[in-house]
Motif scaffolding. Structure first.
Motif, PDB file in Angstrom:
ATOM      1  N   GLU A  36      -9.146  -2.015   1.185  1.00  0.00           N
ATOM      2  CA  GLU A  36      -8.366  -3.203   1.528  1.00  0.00           C
ATOM      3  C   GLU A  36      -9.210  -4.470   1.437  1.00  0.00           C
ATOM      4  OE1 GLU A  36      -6.840  -2.303   5.394  1.00  0.00           O
ATOM      5  OE2 GLU A  36      -5.292  -0.965   4.627  1.00  0.00           O
ATOM      6  N   ALA A  37     -10.485  -4.377   1.821  1.00  0.00           N
ATOM      7  CA  ALA A  37     -11.360  -5.544   1.752  1.00  0.00           C
ATOM      8  C   ALA A  37     -11.692  -5.910   0.311  1.00  0.00           C
ATOM      9  CB  ALA A  37     -12.647  -5.271   2.530  1.00  0.00           C
ATOM     10  N   ALA A  38     -11.715  -4.929  -0.587  1.00  0.00           N
ATOM     11  CA  ALA A  38     -12.055  -5.172  -1.983  1.00  0.00           C
ATOM     12  C   ALA A  38     -10.888  -5.745  -2.770  1.00  0.00           C
ATOM     13  CB  ALA A  38     -12.521  -3.879  -2.638  1.00  0.00           C
ATOM     14  N   GLN A  39      -9.646  -5.556  -2.292  1.00  0.00           N
ATOM     15  CA  GLN A  39      -8.479  -6.067  -3.009  1.00  0.00           C
ATOM     16  C   GLN A  39      -8.376  -7.570  -2.804  1.00  0.00           C
ATOM     17  OE1 GLN A  39      -5.156  -3.896  -1.487  1.00  0.00           O
ATOM     18  NE2 GLN A  39      -5.502  -2.138  -2.817  1.00  0.00           N
ATOM     19  N   PRO A  40      -8.167  -8.298  -3.892  1.00  0.00           N
ATOM     20  CA  PRO A  40      -7.999  -9.752  -3.738  1.00  0.00           C
ATOM     21  C   PRO A  40      -6.671 -10.063  -3.046  1.00  0.00           C
ATOM     22  CG  PRO A  40      -7.581  -9.094  -5.997  1.00  0.00           C
ATOM     23  CD  PRO A  40      -8.078  -7.869  -5.267  1.00  0.00           C
ATOM     24  N   ASP A  41      -6.631 -11.211  -2.386  1.00  0.00           N
ATOM     25  CA  ASP A  41      -5.400 -11.618  -1.705  1.00  0.00           C
ATOM     26  C   ASP A  41      -4.313 -11.907  -2.733  1.00  0.00           C
ATOM     27  OD1 ASP A  41      -6.606 -11.399   0.739  1.00  0.00           O
ATOM     28  OD2 ASP A  41      -7.246 -13.492   0.786  1.00  0.00           O
TER      29      ASP A  41
ATOM     30  N   VAL B  38      -1.142   2.804  15.498  1.00  0.00           N
ATOM     31  CA  VAL B  38      -1.275   4.225  15.187  1.00  0.00           C
ATOM     32  C   VAL B  38      -2.032   4.365  13.877  1.00  0.00           C
ATOM     33  CG1 VAL B  38      -0.020   6.330  14.653  1.00  0.00           C
ATOM     34  CG2 VAL B  38       0.856   4.766  16.387  1.00  0.00           C
ATOM     35  N   ASP B  39      -3.087   5.175  13.876  1.00  0.00           N
ATOM     36  CA  ASP B  39      -3.889   5.361  12.675  1.00  0.00           C
ATOM     37  C   ASP B  39      -3.374   6.570  11.915  1.00  0.00           C
ATOM     38  OD1 ASP B  39      -5.894   5.045  10.818  1.00  0.00           O
ATOM     39  OD2 ASP B  39      -7.251   6.385  11.903  1.00  0.00           O
ATOM     40  N   ALA B  40      -2.312   6.367  11.161  1.00  0.00           N
ATOM     41  CA  ALA B  40      -1.720   7.448  10.388  1.00  0.00           C
ATOM     42  C   ALA B  40      -1.926   7.154   8.911  1.00  0.00           C
ATOM     43  CB  ALA B  40      -0.228   7.550  10.687  1.00  0.00           C
ATOM     44  N   PRO B  41      -2.132   8.184   8.092  1.00  0.00           N
ATOM     45  CA  PRO B  41      -2.317   7.930   6.664  1.00  0.00           C
ATOM     46  C   PRO B  41      -1.043   7.392   6.043  1.00  0.00           C
ATOM     47  CG  PRO B  41      -2.186  10.276   7.098  1.00  0.00           C
ATOM     48  CD  PRO B  41      -2.214   9.587   8.425  1.00  0.00           C
ATOM     49  N   VAL B  42      -1.202   6.498   5.105  1.00  0.00           N
ATOM     50  CA  VAL B  42      -0.078   5.915   4.397  1.00  0.00           C
ATOM     51  C   VAL B  42      -0.007   6.612   3.048  1.00  0.00           C
ATOM     52  CG1 VAL B  42       0.883   3.820   3.412  1.00  0.00           C
ATOM     53  CG2 VAL B  42      -0.375   3.727   5.546  1.00  0.00           C
ATOM     54  N   TRP B  43       1.071   7.342   2.813  1.00  0.00           N
ATOM     55  CA  TRP B  43       1.220   8.064   1.557  1.00  0.00           C
ATOM     56  C   TRP B  43       1.898   7.152   0.561  1.00  0.00           C
ATOM     57  CZ3 TRP B  43      -1.750  12.008   1.721  1.00  0.00           C
ATOM     58  CH2 TRP B  43      -1.988  12.632   2.923  1.00  0.00           C
ATOM     59  N   GLU B  44       1.307   7.058  -0.593  1.00  0.00           N
ATOM     60  CA  GLU B  44       1.852   6.189  -1.619  1.00  0.00           C
ATOM     61  C   GLU B  44       2.731   7.002  -2.568  1.00  0.00           C
ATOM     62  OE1 GLU B  44      -1.361   4.329  -3.543  1.00  0.00           O
ATOM     63  OE2 GLU B  44      -1.927   3.142  -1.819  1.00  0.00           O
ATOM     64  N   ARG B  45       3.794   6.396  -2.997  1.00  0.00           N
ATOM     65  CA  ARG B  45       4.680   7.053  -3.951  1.00  0.00           C
ATOM     66  C   ARG B  45       4.217   6.705  -5.355  1.00  0.00           C
ATOM     67  NH1 ARG B  45      11.115   6.108  -4.789  1.00  0.00           N
ATOM     68  NH2 ARG B  45      11.302   7.538  -6.521  1.00  0.00           N
ATOM     69  N   VAL B  46       4.055   7.707  -6.170  1.00  0.00           N
ATOM     70  CA  VAL B  46       3.628   7.512  -7.544  1.00  0.00           C
ATOM     71  C   VAL B  46       4.780   7.922  -8.439  1.00  0.00           C
ATOM     72  CG1 VAL B  46       1.942   8.148  -9.291  1.00  0.00           C
ATOM     73  CG2 VAL B  46       1.259   8.010  -6.903  1.00  0.00           C
TER      74      VAL B  46
ATOM     75  N   TYR C 198     -12.085   8.554   6.447  1.00  0.00           N
ATOM     76  CA  TYR C 198     -10.853   8.089   5.811  1.00  0.00           C
ATOM     77  C   TYR C 198     -10.576   6.629   6.173  1.00  0.00           C
ATOM     78  CZ  TYR C 198      -5.971   7.696   4.504  1.00  0.00           C
ATOM     79  OH  TYR C 198      -4.783   7.272   3.951  1.00  0.00           O
ATOM     80  N   ARG C 199     -10.724   6.287   7.428  1.00  0.00           N
ATOM     81  CA  ARG C 199     -10.514   4.903   7.861  1.00  0.00           C
ATOM     82  C   ARG C 199     -11.508   3.972   7.180  1.00  0.00           C
ATOM     83  NH1 ARG C 199     -11.012   4.156  13.952  1.00  0.00           N
ATOM     84  NH2 ARG C 199      -9.022   5.223  13.925  1.00  0.00           N
ATOM     85  N   GLU C 200     -12.761   4.390   7.072  1.00  0.00           N
ATOM     86  CA  GLU C 200     -13.780   3.565   6.423  1.00  0.00           C
ATOM     87  C   GLU C 200     -13.444   3.326   4.951  1.00  0.00           C
ATOM     88  OE1 GLU C 200     -17.643   5.218   7.005  1.00  0.00           O
ATOM     89  OE2 GLU C 200     -17.481   5.160   9.182  1.00  0.00           O
ATOM     90  N   GLN C 201     -13.014   4.368   4.242  1.00  0.00           N
ATOM     91  CA  GLN C 201     -12.649   4.203   2.835  1.00  0.00           C
ATOM     92  C   GLN C 201     -11.447   3.289   2.680  1.00  0.00           C
ATOM     93  OE1 GLN C 201     -12.018   7.925   0.845  1.00  0.00           O
ATOM     94  NE2 GLN C 201     -14.203   8.309   0.589  1.00  0.00           N
ATOM     95  N   ARG C 202     -10.455   3.457   3.554  1.00  0.00           N
ATOM     96  CA  ARG C 202      -9.253   2.630   3.478  1.00  0.00           C
ATOM     97  C   ARG C 202      -9.578   1.163   3.756  1.00  0.00           C
ATOM     98  NH1 ARG C 202      -5.880   4.558   7.580  1.00  0.00           N
ATOM     99  NH2 ARG C 202      -6.535   2.808   8.823  1.00  0.00           N
ATOM    100  N   GLN C 203     -10.415   0.904   4.760  1.00  0.00           N
ATOM    101  CA  GLN C 203     -10.775  -0.469   5.078  1.00  0.00           C
ATOM    102  C   GLN C 203     -11.593  -1.102   3.957  1.00  0.00           C
ATOM    103  OE1 GLN C 203     -12.692   0.013   8.885  1.00  0.00           O
ATOM    104  NE2 GLN C 203     -10.768  -0.151  10.022  1.00  0.00           N
TER     105      GLN C 203
END
Length: 129
Positions: free
Chosen positions: A68-73, A95-103, A60-65
């Protein structure tokens, strides 16, 4: 594994019902996904195919990183988006907690409860009886 090394939170990379790879952990006989897939978080082993398992990796951390690296600034002057989280203290940032996005508005609405004036549900009789 060293005694001071913590095990990863999501050491499994699974495919649920032939879907795309999802980070997961195992609790008892079930796999628990890092985020909801196919309308569920908990999956039995018969519906899951384990693609990879490594107790030292946190998929999960690898996918999230990678995301984030693929998103342009963002251009200067723009504020944080709704999916970004602001952290008040530096300790909370570690703290490595998942960030839940609101849709908003992406799925069907729940039906409203019946009112007193709505017709009452009456089950139909079975055929041939």
């Amino acid at each position: 594994m060293d005694s001071n090394e913590t095990p990863s939170r999501y050491p499994y990379l699974i495919s649920v019902r032939g879907g795309r790879p999802v980070p997961a952990r195992k609790e008892g006989h079930y796999f628990v996904c890092a985020y909801q897939v196919f309308l569920g978080l908990w999956w039995s082993p018969r519906e899951v195919r384990v693609l990879e398992y490594d107790p030292h990796r946190d998929f999960y951390r690898e996918q999230r990183q990678a995301k984030e690296a693929a998103q342009p600034d963002a251009p200067p002057g723009t504020g944080p988006s709704a999916s970004e989280v602001t952290v008040a203290t530096p300790e909370a940032a570690t703290v490595d907690a998942p960030v839940w996005e609101r849709v908003d508005g992406s799925g069907p609405r729940r039906p409203s409860p019946p009112t007193t004036g709505s017709p009452r549900y009456v089950p139909r009789r079975a055929w041939g009886r």
